[in-house]
Design a protein around this motif. Structure first.
Motif, mmCIF file in Angstrom:
data_model
loop_
_atom_site.group_PDB
_atom_site.id
_atom_site.type_symbol
_atom_site.label_atom_id
_atom_site.label_comp_id
_atom_site.label_asym_id
_atom_site.label_seq_id
_atom_site.Cartn_x
_atom_site.Cartn_y
_atom_site.Cartn_z
ATOM 1 N N ALA A 389 -0.230 -0.459 -49.584
ATOM 2 C CA ALA A 389 -0.400 -0.249 -48.150
ATOM 3 C C ALA A 389 -1.609 -0.894 -47.869
ATOM 4 N N GLU A 390 -2.910 -0.917 -48.474
ATOM 5 C CA GLU A 390 -3.875 -1.337 -47.981
ATOM 6 C C GLU A 390 -3.523 -3.699 -48.538
ATOM 7 N N ALA A 391 -2.816 -3.616 -49.732
ATOM 8 C CA ALA A 391 -2.531 -4.721 -49.901
ATOM 9 C C ALA A 391 -1.164 -5.629 -49.170
ATOM 10 N N PHE A 392 -0.476 -4.803 -48.574
ATOM 11 C CA PHE A 392 0.333 -5.274 -47.425
ATOM 12 C C PHE A 392 -0.284 -5.519 -46.233
ATOM 13 N N ALA A 393 -1.060 -4.412 -45.638
ATOM 14 C CA ALA A 393 -1.887 -5.307 -44.562
ATOM 15 C C ALA A 393 -3.106 -5.945 -44.427
ATOM 16 N N ASN A 394 -3.659 -6.233 -45.428
ATOM 17 C CA ASN A 394 -4.422 -7.221 -45.809
ATOM 18 C C ASN A 394 -3.643 -8.633 -45.709
ATOM 19 N N LEU A 395 -2.126 -8.894 -45.902
ATOM 20 C CA LEU A 395 -0.790 -9.438 -45.576
ATOM 21 C C LEU A 395 -0.427 -10.132 -44.618
ATOM 22 N N ASN A 396 -1.275 -8.916 -43.873
ATOM 23 C CA ASN A 396 -0.621 -8.764 -42.309
ATOM 24 C C ASN A 396 0.894 -8.566 -42.126
ATOM 25 N N ASN A 397 1.146 -7.550 -43.304
ATOM 26 C CA ASN A 397 2.589 -7.183 -43.199
ATOM 27 C C ASN A 397 2.127 -5.800 -42.602
ATOM 28 N N ASN A 398 2.032 -5.055 -41.336
ATOM 29 C CA ASN A 398 2.005 -4.040 -41.315
ATOM 30 C C ASN A 398 3.422 -2.994 -41.172
ATOM 31 N N THR A 399 4.285 -3.985 -40.857
ATOM 32 C CA THR A 399 5.461 -3.012 -41.069
ATOM 33 C C THR A 399 5.567 -2.279 -42.647
ATOM 34 N N GLU A 400 5.768 -2.594 -43.228
ATOM 35 C CA GLU A 400 5.478 -2.375 -44.839
ATOM 36 C C GLU A 400 4.271 -1.304 -44.712
ATOM 37 N N ALA A 401 3.309 -2.305 -44.100
ATOM 38 C CA ALA A 401 1.638 -1.078 -45.089
ATOM 39 C C ALA A 401 2.306 0.044 -43.609
ATOM 40 N N ILE A 402 1.875 0.250 -42.932
ATOM 41 C CA ILE A 402 2.278 1.238 -41.824
ATOM 42 C C ILE A 402 3.752 2.718 -42.372
ATOM 43 N N SER A 403 4.768 2.201 -42.908
ATOM 44 C CA SER A 403 5.535 2.311 -44.341
ATOM 45 C C SER A 403 4.812 3.526 -44.810
ATOM 46 N N MET A 404 4.766 2.480 -45.832
ATOM 47 C CA MET A 404 3.227 3.147 -47.410
ATOM 48 C C MET A 404 2.749 4.684 -46.648
ATOM 49 N N LEU A 405 1.456 4.161 -45.678
ATOM 50 C CA LEU A 405 1.202 4.975 -44.730
ATOM 51 C C LEU A 405 0.778 6.337 -44.934
ATOM 52 N N ASN A 406 2.300 6.123 -43.678
ATOM 53 C CA ASN A 406 2.934 7.619 -43.650
ATOM 54 C C ASN A 406 3.534 8.706 -43.804
#
Length: 495
Positions: A389-406
Protein backbone atom coordinates in the motif's frame (compact mmCIF):
# COMPACT_ATOMS: atom_id res chain seq x y z
CA UNK A 1 36.72 -12.00 10.40
CA UNK A 2 39.64 -14.37 9.72
CA UNK A 3 39.22 -16.60 12.74
CA UNK A 4 35.53 -17.07 12.01
CA UNK A 5 36.29 -19.17 8.97
CA UNK A 6 38.68 -21.51 10.76
CA UNK A 7 36.00 -22.60 13.21
CA UNK A 8 32.90 -22.29 11.06
CA UNK A 9 32.52 -25.86 9.81
CA UNK A 10 32.86 -27.26 13.33
CA UNK A 11 30.08 -24.95 14.48
CA UNK A 12 27.53 -26.32 12.00
CA UNK A 13 26.11 -29.10 14.13
CA UNK A 14 26.67 -27.40 17.47
CA UNK A 15 24.53 -24.40 16.65
CA UNK A 16 21.90 -26.53 14.97
CA UNK A 17 21.42 -28.51 18.14
CA UNK A 18 21.28 -25.43 20.40
CA UNK A 19 19.13 -23.14 18.29
CA UNK A 20 17.10 -25.37 15.97
CA UNK A 21 16.13 -28.28 18.19
CA UNK A 22 13.36 -29.25 15.80
CA UNK A 23 15.92 -30.56 13.33
CA UNK A 24 17.63 -33.20 15.45
CA UNK A 25 18.97 -35.40 12.66
CA UNK A 26 22.05 -33.34 11.96
CA UNK A 27 25.51 -34.65 11.37
CA UNK A 28 27.83 -34.65 14.42
CA UNK A 29 30.66 -32.14 14.59
CA UNK A 30 33.36 -34.61 13.62
CA UNK A 31 31.57 -35.25 10.34
CA UNK A 32 30.67 -31.68 9.44
CA UNK A 33 34.27 -30.65 9.98
CA UNK A 34 35.57 -33.33 7.63
CA UNK A 35 35.78 -33.48 3.87
CA UNK A 36 33.43 -36.48 3.92
CA UNK A 37 30.48 -34.46 5.20
CA UNK A 38 29.15 -33.15 1.88
CA UNK A 39 28.03 -36.42 0.34
CA UNK A 40 24.26 -36.82 0.47
CA UNK A 41 21.07 -34.82 0.17
CA UNK A 42 20.62 -35.30 3.94
CA UNK A 43 23.98 -33.62 4.53
CA UNK A 44 22.82 -30.63 2.47
CA UNK A 45 19.51 -30.50 4.34
CA UNK A 46 21.38 -30.37 7.66
CA UNK A 47 23.72 -27.65 6.43
CA UNK A 48 20.87 -25.50 5.08
CA UNK A 49 18.97 -25.79 8.36
CA UNK A 50 22.11 -24.62 10.14
CA UNK A 51 22.04 -21.45 8.07
CA UNK A 52 18.87 -20.45 9.89
CA UNK A 53 20.36 -21.55 13.20
CA UNK A 54 23.30 -19.18 13.07
CA UNK A 55 21.24 -16.00 12.77
CA UNK A 56 18.50 -17.19 15.11
CA UNK A 57 21.10 -17.92 17.76
CA UNK A 58 21.75 -14.18 17.90
CA UNK A 59 18.07 -13.20 17.89
CA UNK A 60 17.18 -15.68 20.64
CA UNK A 61 20.17 -14.83 22.81
CA UNK A 62 19.16 -15.42 26.44
CA UNK A 63 21.62 -12.71 27.41
CA UNK A 64 20.35 -9.80 25.35
CA UNK A 65 16.96 -8.59 24.02
CA UNK A 66 17.99 -7.88 20.43
CA UNK A 67 14.68 -7.57 18.57
CA UNK A 68 12.71 -5.59 21.20
CA UNK A 69 15.58 -3.18 21.93
CA UNK A 70 16.45 -2.25 18.37
CA UNK A 71 13.01 -2.37 16.73
CA UNK A 72 10.50 -0.92 19.19
CA UNK A 73 12.18 0.49 22.30
CA UNK A 74 14.09 3.19 20.39
CA UNK A 75 10.81 4.74 19.23
CA UNK A 76 10.10 6.20 22.65
CA UNK A 77 7.02 5.89 24.82
CA UNK A 78 8.41 3.17 27.10
CA UNK A 79 7.62 3.46 30.81
CA UNK A 80 8.54 1.11 33.62
CA UNK A 81 10.54 0.46 36.74
CA UNK A 82 13.29 3.00 37.31
CA UNK A 83 14.95 1.93 40.56
CA UNK A 84 18.71 1.46 40.69
CA UNK A 85 19.77 -1.69 38.88
CA UNK A 86 16.36 -2.30 37.34
CA UNK A 87 15.92 -3.16 33.68
CA UNK A 88 13.41 -0.34 33.14
CA UNK A 89 16.07 2.32 33.59
CA UNK A 90 18.23 0.88 30.81
CA UNK A 91 15.35 0.33 28.43
CA UNK A 92 13.97 3.80 29.06
CA UNK A 93 17.44 5.12 28.20
CA UNK A 94 17.26 3.23 24.89
CA UNK A 95 13.77 4.67 24.46
CA UNK A 96 15.41 8.11 24.42
CA UNK A 97 17.88 6.85 21.78
CA UNK A 98 20.80 7.27 24.17
CA UNK A 99 23.18 4.52 23.07
CA UNK A 100 26.41 6.44 23.72
CA UNK A 101 27.63 3.75 26.07
CA UNK A 102 25.60 0.56 26.02
CA UNK A 103 27.92 -0.95 28.64
CA UNK A 104 26.70 1.57 31.23
CA UNK A 105 22.91 1.54 31.23
CA UNK A 106 22.44 0.41 34.86
CA UNK A 107 20.71 -2.82 33.90
CA UNK A 108 21.25 -6.26 35.43
CA UNK A 109 24.20 -8.05 33.91
CA UNK A 110 21.97 -10.73 32.41
CA UNK A 111 20.51 -8.22 29.93
CA UNK A 112 23.92 -7.48 28.37
CA UNK A 113 22.79 -4.72 26.06
CA UNK A 114 26.40 -4.33 24.96
CA UNK A 115 26.04 -7.68 23.17
CA UNK A 116 23.94 -5.93 20.53
CA UNK A 117 27.05 -3.94 19.57
CA UNK A 118 28.77 -7.17 18.48
CA UNK A 119 28.14 -7.90 14.81
CA UNK A 120 30.44 -10.96 14.68
CA UNK A 121 27.61 -13.54 15.05
CA UNK A 122 25.90 -12.12 11.96
CA UNK A 123 29.09 -12.50 9.97
CA UNK A 124 29.33 -16.10 11.19
CA UNK A 125 25.90 -16.59 9.65
CA UNK A 126 26.99 -14.95 6.40
CA UNK A 127 30.20 -16.97 6.23
CA UNK A 128 28.22 -20.14 6.87
CA UNK A 129 25.87 -19.28 4.00
CA UNK A 130 28.81 -18.59 1.67
CA UNK A 131 30.39 -21.96 2.43
CA UNK A 132 27.07 -23.79 2.08
CA UNK A 133 26.38 -22.22 -1.32
CA UNK A 134 29.83 -23.23 -2.52
CA UNK A 135 29.40 -26.83 -1.39
CA UNK A 136 25.86 -27.18 -2.79
CA UNK A 137 27.13 -26.20 -6.22
CA UNK A 138 29.61 -29.11 -6.13
CA UNK A 139 27.13 -31.72 -4.88
CA UNK A 140 26.64 -34.57 -7.34
CA UNK A 141 23.90 -36.11 -5.21
CA UNK A 142 21.50 -33.27 -6.09
CA UNK A 143 19.52 -32.66 -9.25
CA UNK A 144 19.74 -29.22 -10.83
CA UNK A 145 16.26 -28.39 -9.50
CA UNK A 146 17.27 -29.41 -5.99
CA UNK A 147 20.40 -27.29 -6.20
CA UNK A 148 18.35 -24.32 -7.34
CA UNK A 149 15.89 -24.69 -4.46
CA UNK A 150 18.57 -25.05 -1.81
CA UNK A 151 20.62 -22.20 -3.22
CA UNK A 152 17.57 -19.92 -3.27
CA UNK A 153 16.87 -20.79 0.34
CA UNK A 154 20.43 -20.05 1.48
CA UNK A 155 20.60 -16.84 -0.55
CA UNK A 156 17.44 -15.71 1.22
CA UNK A 157 19.04 -16.32 4.63
CA UNK A 158 22.22 -14.51 3.60
CA UNK A 159 20.30 -11.57 2.14
CA UNK A 160 18.06 -11.36 5.20
CA UNK A 161 21.12 -11.27 7.47
CA UNK A 162 22.59 -8.38 5.47
CA UNK A 163 19.21 -6.64 5.43
CA UNK A 164 19.05 -6.85 9.19
CA UNK A 165 22.56 -5.71 10.00
CA UNK A 166 22.57 -2.86 7.48
CA UNK A 167 19.43 -1.43 9.05
CA UNK A 168 21.08 -1.87 12.45
CA UNK A 169 24.63 -0.66 11.83
CA UNK A 170 24.49 1.08 8.44
CA UNK A 171 27.34 0.22 6.05
CA UNK A 172 29.03 -3.15 6.65
CA UNK A 173 31.77 -5.25 5.02
CA UNK A 174 30.32 -7.27 2.13
CA UNK A 175 31.36 -10.91 1.80
CA UNK A 176 29.86 -13.30 -0.77
CA UNK A 177 32.66 -15.81 -1.41
CA UNK A 178 33.52 -18.84 0.76
CA UNK A 179 36.60 -18.68 2.98
CA UNK A 180 37.18 -15.03 2.10
CA UNK A 181 39.51 -13.76 4.84
CA UNK A 182 40.26 -10.38 3.28
CA UNK A 183 39.91 -7.46 5.74
CA UNK A 184 37.36 -5.35 3.91
CA UNK A 185 36.16 -1.81 4.64
CA UNK A 186 32.47 -1.10 5.08
CA UNK A 187 30.49 -1.08 1.83
CA UNK A 188 27.60 1.32 1.28
CA UNK A 189 24.37 -0.43 2.22
CA UNK A 190 22.76 1.07 -0.89
CA UNK A 191 25.26 -0.86 -2.99
CA UNK A 192 24.75 -4.01 -0.91
CA UNK A 193 20.97 -3.83 -1.14
CA UNK A 194 20.99 -3.30 -4.89
CA UNK A 195 23.28 -6.32 -5.25
CA UNK A 196 20.99 -8.43 -3.06
CA UNK A 197 17.86 -7.34 -4.95
CA UNK A 198 19.43 -8.48 -8.23
CA UNK A 199 20.59 -11.76 -6.68
CA UNK A 200 17.21 -12.56 -5.17
CA UNK A 201 15.38 -11.56 -8.36
CA UNK A 202 17.36 -14.24 -10.19
CA UNK A 203 16.23 -17.01 -7.81
CA UNK A 204 12.85 -15.74 -6.59
CA UNK A 205 10.82 -18.33 -8.48
CA UNK A 206 12.99 -21.34 -7.63
CA UNK A 207 10.92 -21.96 -4.49
CA UNK A 208 7.16 -22.63 -4.26
CA UNK A 209 4.79 -20.07 -2.74
CA UNK A 210 4.23 -22.41 0.20
CA UNK A 211 6.16 -25.56 1.21
CA UNK A 212 4.87 -29.04 0.47
CA UNK A 213 5.62 -29.97 4.09
CA UNK A 214 3.15 -28.01 6.23
CA UNK A 215 5.50 -28.20 9.23
CA UNK A 216 7.84 -25.88 7.28
CA UNK A 217 5.15 -23.22 6.78
CA UNK A 218 6.65 -19.85 7.59
CA UNK A 219 9.82 -21.22 9.19
CA UNK A 220 11.67 -21.95 5.94
CA UNK A 221 12.06 -19.63 3.00
CA UNK A 222 9.50 -19.82 0.22
CA UNK A 223 8.71 -17.69 -2.81
CA UNK A 224 6.64 -15.26 -0.74
CA UNK A 225 9.43 -14.68 1.77
CA UNK A 226 11.86 -13.89 -1.06
CA UNK A 227 9.37 -11.52 -2.72
CA UNK A 228 8.73 -9.85 0.65
CA UNK A 229 12.41 -9.44 1.42
CA UNK A 230 12.98 -7.87 -2.00
CA UNK A 231 10.13 -5.45 -1.29
CA UNK A 232 11.61 -4.50 2.07
CA UNK A 233 15.07 -4.03 0.56
CA UNK A 234 13.57 -1.70 -2.03
CA UNK A 235 11.56 0.32 0.45
CA UNK A 236 14.55 0.76 2.75
CA UNK A 237 16.99 1.87 0.08
CA UNK A 238 14.36 4.20 -1.44
CA UNK A 239 14.61 6.25 1.73
CA UNK A 240 18.29 6.92 1.11
CA UNK A 241 18.77 6.75 -2.67
CA UNK A 242 16.13 9.36 -3.38
CA UNK A 243 17.19 9.96 -6.98
CA UNK A 244 16.00 6.44 -7.84
CA UNK A 245 12.98 6.16 -5.56
CA UNK A 246 10.46 5.45 -8.29
CA UNK A 247 12.39 2.39 -9.43
CA UNK A 248 12.46 0.97 -5.92
CA UNK A 249 8.82 1.74 -5.23
CA UNK A 250 7.71 0.12 -8.48
CA UNK A 251 9.61 -3.09 -7.74
CA UNK A 252 8.34 -3.21 -4.15
CA UNK A 253 4.75 -2.61 -5.25
CA UNK A 254 4.86 -5.41 -7.82
CA UNK A 255 6.45 -7.85 -5.39
CA UNK A 256 3.80 -7.21 -2.74
CA UNK A 257 1.03 -7.44 -5.31
CA UNK A 258 2.39 -10.79 -6.48
CA UNK A 259 2.21 -12.16 -2.93
CA UNK A 260 -1.35 -10.91 -2.62
CA UNK A 261 -2.36 -12.33 -6.01
CA UNK A 262 -0.81 -15.74 -5.25
CA UNK A 263 -3.92 -16.55 -3.21
CA UNK A 264 -1.80 -18.51 -0.74
CA UNK A 265 -2.06 -16.13 2.22
CA UNK A 266 -4.84 -14.63 4.31
CA UNK A 267 -5.50 -12.45 7.33
CA UNK A 268 -6.79 -14.54 10.19
CA UNK A 269 -9.45 -13.15 12.56
CA UNK A 270 -7.83 -11.08 15.32
CA UNK A 271 -9.73 -13.19 17.83
CA UNK A 272 -7.21 -15.89 16.87
CA UNK A 273 -4.25 -13.76 17.95
CA UNK A 274 -2.64 -16.55 19.97
CA UNK A 275 -2.70 -18.84 16.95
CA UNK A 276 -1.34 -16.11 14.65
CA UNK A 277 1.69 -15.52 16.85
CA UNK A 278 2.22 -19.16 17.66
CA UNK A 279 2.99 -19.27 13.98
CA UNK A 280 2.78 -21.56 10.95
CA UNK A 281 -0.50 -20.12 9.73
CA UNK A 282 -1.72 -18.78 6.39
CA UNK A 283 -0.71 -15.35 7.65
CA UNK A 284 2.93 -16.36 8.11
CA UNK A 285 5.47 -15.28 5.49
CA UNK A 286 8.68 -15.83 7.47
CA UNK A 287 9.29 -16.48 11.15
CA UNK A 288 11.64 -18.26 13.54
CA UNK A 289 10.08 -21.07 15.52
CA UNK A 290 9.98 -21.24 19.32
CA UNK A 291 8.62 -24.46 20.82
CA UNK A 292 9.18 -25.98 24.24
CA UNK A 293 8.80 -29.47 22.72
CA UNK A 294 12.09 -28.82 20.92
CA UNK A 295 13.76 -27.29 23.97
CA UNK A 296 13.42 -23.92 22.31
CA UNK A 297 11.72 -21.08 24.20
CA UNK A 298 12.62 -17.49 24.96
CA UNK A 299 12.77 -14.84 27.64
CA UNK A 300 13.81 -11.90 25.52
CA UNK A 301 12.90 -12.35 21.86
CA UNK A 302 9.48 -10.61 22.01
CA UNK A 303 8.63 -7.29 23.62
CA UNK A 304 5.42 -8.60 25.19
CA UNK A 305 7.43 -10.60 27.70
CA UNK A 306 8.16 -7.41 29.69
CA UNK A 307 4.59 -6.18 29.43
CA UNK A 308 2.57 -8.96 31.06
CA UNK A 309 1.80 -9.89 34.63
CA UNK A 310 -0.60 -12.13 36.56
CA UNK A 311 -2.75 -13.93 35.59
CA UNK A 312 -0.91 -14.34 32.25
CA UNK A 313 2.31 -15.24 34.07
CA UNK A 314 3.19 -15.84 37.69
CA UNK A 315 4.92 -12.51 37.97
CA UNK A 316 2.97 -10.33 40.39
CA UNK A 317 0.43 -7.63 39.63
CA UNK A 318 2.65 -5.33 37.55
CA UNK A 319 4.50 -5.47 34.25
CA UNK A 320 8.13 -4.39 34.11
CA UNK A 321 7.47 -2.06 31.18
CA UNK A 322 4.48 -0.40 29.55
CA UNK A 323 3.64 1.79 26.58
CA UNK A 324 2.91 5.34 27.71
CA UNK A 325 -0.52 6.91 27.40
CA UNK A 326 0.96 9.48 25.01
CA UNK A 327 2.15 6.75 22.66
CA UNK A 328 -1.03 4.70 22.91
CA UNK A 329 -3.28 7.67 22.21
CA UNK A 330 -1.12 8.61 19.24
CA UNK A 331 -1.25 5.13 17.71
CA UNK A 332 -4.75 4.11 18.81
CA UNK A 333 -6.95 7.23 19.21
CA UNK A 334 -9.48 6.42 21.97
CA UNK A 335 -12.43 7.70 19.94
CA UNK A 336 -11.86 5.38 16.98
CA UNK A 337 -12.80 1.69 16.82
CA UNK A 338 -9.94 -0.81 16.63
CA UNK A 339 -10.05 -4.47 17.65
CA UNK A 340 -6.25 -4.54 17.87
CA UNK A 341 -6.35 -2.09 20.77
CA UNK A 342 -9.18 -4.04 22.40
CA UNK A 343 -7.63 -7.50 21.97
CA UNK A 344 -3.90 -6.79 22.20
CA UNK A 345 -3.94 -4.54 25.27
CA UNK A 346 -5.21 -4.58 28.84
CA UNK A 347 -5.82 -1.08 30.24
CA UNK A 348 -4.24 0.51 27.14
CA UNK A 349 -4.27 4.10 28.42
CA UNK A 350 -3.56 3.49 32.11
CA UNK A 351 0.03 4.82 31.92
CA UNK A 352 1.41 2.56 34.64
CA UNK A 353 2.60 -0.99 35.18
CA UNK A 354 -0.86 -2.52 35.47
CA UNK A 355 -0.90 -2.19 31.66
CA UNK A 356 -0.45 -5.39 29.61
CA UNK A 357 0.51 -6.04 25.99
CA UNK A 358 -1.33 -9.24 25.03
CA UNK A 359 -0.17 -9.73 21.46
CA UNK A 360 2.50 -12.29 22.35
CA UNK A 361 1.25 -14.43 25.23
CA UNK A 362 1.85 -18.05 24.29
CA UNK A 363 3.37 -18.92 27.66
CA UNK A 364 5.23 -22.21 27.96
CA UNK A 365 4.51 -22.57 31.68
CA UNK A 366 1.93 -20.07 33.07
CA UNK A 367 2.48 -21.33 36.62
CA UNK A 368 6.21 -20.86 36.43
CA UNK A 369 8.68 -18.29 35.12
CA UNK A 370 7.94 -15.99 32.18
CA UNK A 371 9.13 -18.31 29.40
CA UNK A 372 7.29 -17.67 26.13
CA UNK A 373 7.03 -19.60 22.89
CA UNK A 374 5.44 -17.17 20.44
CA UNK A 375 7.28 -17.52 17.16
CA UNK A 376 9.51 -14.60 16.27
CA UNK A 377 7.56 -12.97 13.44
CA UNK A 378 9.77 -11.45 10.74
CA UNK A 379 7.27 -10.98 7.90
CA UNK A 380 3.47 -11.36 8.11
CA UNK A 381 0.89 -11.03 5.36
CA UNK A 382 -0.43 -7.83 6.98
CA UNK A 383 3.07 -6.36 6.70
CA UNK A 384 3.17 -7.23 2.99
CA UNK A 385 -0.20 -5.59 2.34
CA UNK A 386 0.77 -2.37 4.13
CA UNK A 387 4.21 -2.24 2.53
CA UNK A 388 2.56 -2.67 -0.86
CA UNK A 389 0.00 0.00 0.00
CA UNK A 390 2.82 2.39 0.86
CA UNK A 391 4.67 1.69 -2.40
CA UNK A 392 1.52 2.13 -4.51
CA UNK A 393 0.63 5.35 -2.70
CA UNK A 394 4.11 6.71 -3.40
CA UNK A 395 3.50 5.94 -7.07
CA UNK A 396 0.10 7.69 -6.95
CA UNK A 397 -1.75 4.43 -7.58
CA UNK A 398 -4.26 5.21 -4.87
CA UNK A 399 -6.79 2.59 -5.92
CA UNK A 400 -4.50 -0.34 -5.17
CA UNK A 401 -3.01 1.40 -2.14
CA UNK A 402 -6.43 1.95 -0.55
CA UNK A 403 -7.51 -1.60 -1.37
CA UNK A 404 -4.51 -3.07 0.46
CA UNK A 405 -4.84 -0.66 3.38
CA UNK A 406 -8.53 -1.42 3.82
CA UNK A 407 -7.91 -5.18 3.86
CA UNK A 408 -5.95 -4.66 7.07
CA UNK A 409 -8.38 -2.11 8.50
CA UNK A 410 -11.39 -4.31 7.79
CA UNK A 411 -9.83 -7.21 9.71
CA UNK A 412 -9.15 -4.80 12.60
CA UNK A 413 -12.73 -3.51 12.70
CA UNK A 414 -11.36 0.00 12.06
CA UNK A 415 -12.91 2.73 9.95
CA UNK A 416 -12.16 2.14 6.27
CA UNK A 417 -10.13 4.75 4.45
CA UNK A 418 -12.11 7.25 2.45
CA UNK A 419 -10.37 9.50 -0.06
CA UNK A 420 -10.34 13.11 1.10
CA UNK A 421 -10.87 12.28 4.76
CA UNK A 422 -7.23 11.39 5.48
CA UNK A 423 -3.80 11.80 3.95
CA UNK A 424 -3.15 8.40 2.36
CA UNK A 425 0.59 8.18 3.03
CA UNK A 426 0.15 9.17 6.66
CA UNK A 427 -2.74 6.74 7.06
CA UNK A 428 -0.63 3.84 5.77
CA UNK A 429 2.32 4.75 7.97
CA UNK A 430 0.22 4.87 11.11
CA UNK A 431 -1.58 1.69 10.11
CA UNK A 432 1.82 -0.03 10.14
CA UNK A 433 2.36 1.40 13.63
CA UNK A 434 -0.97 -0.03 14.77
CA UNK A 435 -0.59 -3.42 13.10
CA UNK A 436 3.10 -4.19 13.66
CA UNK A 437 3.65 -2.80 17.15
CA UNK A 438 5.93 -5.08 19.13
CA UNK A 439 7.22 -6.91 16.04
CA UNK A 440 10.43 -4.94 15.52
CA UNK A 441 9.40 -2.75 12.57
CA UNK A 442 8.52 0.58 14.18
CA UNK A 443 11.94 2.24 14.49
CA UNK A 444 12.95 1.19 11.01
CA UNK A 445 9.73 2.56 9.51
CA UNK A 446 10.42 5.92 11.15
CA UNK A 447 14.00 5.94 9.82
CA UNK A 448 13.41 4.87 6.22
CA UNK A 449 10.45 7.24 5.72
CA UNK A 450 12.26 10.21 7.28
CA UNK A 451 9.55 10.61 9.91
CA UNK A 452 12.17 10.15 12.59
CA UNK A 453 13.09 13.79 11.85
CA UNK A 454 9.60 15.07 12.67
CA UNK A 455 8.95 15.83 16.37
CA UNK A 456 5.24 15.90 15.61
CA UNK A 457 5.36 12.22 14.61
CA UNK A 458 8.31 10.62 16.41
CA UNK A 459 8.47 10.66 20.20
CA UNK A 460 12.19 9.95 19.89
CA UNK A 461 13.08 12.24 17.01
CA UNK A 462 16.44 13.17 15.49
CA UNK A 463 17.66 16.41 14.04
CA UNK A 464 18.94 16.32 10.48
CA UNK A 465 22.48 16.83 11.78
CA UNK A 466 22.12 13.87 14.19
CA UNK A 467 20.66 11.70 11.45
CA UNK A 468 23.46 12.55 9.02
CA UNK A 469 26.06 11.67 11.65
CA UNK A 470 24.52 8.24 12.16
CA UNK A 471 22.30 8.62 15.22
CA UNK A 472 19.82 6.22 13.59
CA UNK A 473 22.40 3.39 13.68
CA UNK A 474 23.44 1.18 16.59
CA UNK A 475 26.99 1.32 18.04
CA UNK A 476 29.58 -1.17 16.76
CA UNK A 477 31.83 -2.89 19.28
CA UNK A 478 35.44 -1.73 18.96
CA UNK A 479 36.61 -5.34 18.82
CA UNK A 480 35.34 -5.44 15.23
CA UNK A 481 38.64 -3.72 14.40
CA UNK A 482 40.86 -6.39 16.00
CA UNK A 483 41.01 -8.60 12.90
CA UNK A 484 39.94 -5.94 10.45
CA UNK A 485 41.72 -2.57 10.79
CA UNK A 486 39.74 -1.35 7.77
CA UNK A 487 36.65 -0.96 9.95
CA UNK A 488 35.57 2.53 10.97
CA UNK A 489 33.14 2.52 13.90
CA UNK A 490 29.84 4.40 13.97
CA UNK A 491 31.45 7.61 15.17
CA UNK A 492 28.24 9.18 16.45
CA UNK A 493 28.39 6.71 19.35
CA UNK A 494 32.14 6.91 20.04
CA UNK A 495 32.89 9.05 23.08
Amino acid sequence: MMRLYYTLILLFAVLAVTSCKKFLDVAPADRTGSSSFWQTREDVESAVINCYGFVFEKFNDFNSPVIPAVGDMRCGGIGGVVGAGQLGLGFKTISNNDLSNTTDLNVPERYNLVDIDDWAPYFESIANCNITLSEIEKMEALTDDEKNRYEAEVKFVRAFTYFYICRLYGDVPFYTEPYDKTPRPRTSFVTIFNTLIAELDAVKDDLPWTPSNTSDLGVRANRASIYTLIAHLNMWVAGFDKANQNKYWQDAAQKCLAVKNSGEFELLPLEETKRIFKGKTKESIFEFELNRNYGNTSRYVNLGQWMTHSPIVNYGANSDLFFSRELMERIYPPDKPDKRRDIWFYLPYVNNQTFMFLKQINVADPAGDWIFEDNLMIFRYADVLLLGAEAFANLNNNTEAISMLNMVRERAGANLFAAGAENLSDAIFWERQKELIGEGHRWYDFVRTGRVLDPNQALTYLTQEEFDRGAWTWPIDAKARINNPEIVLNLYWVR
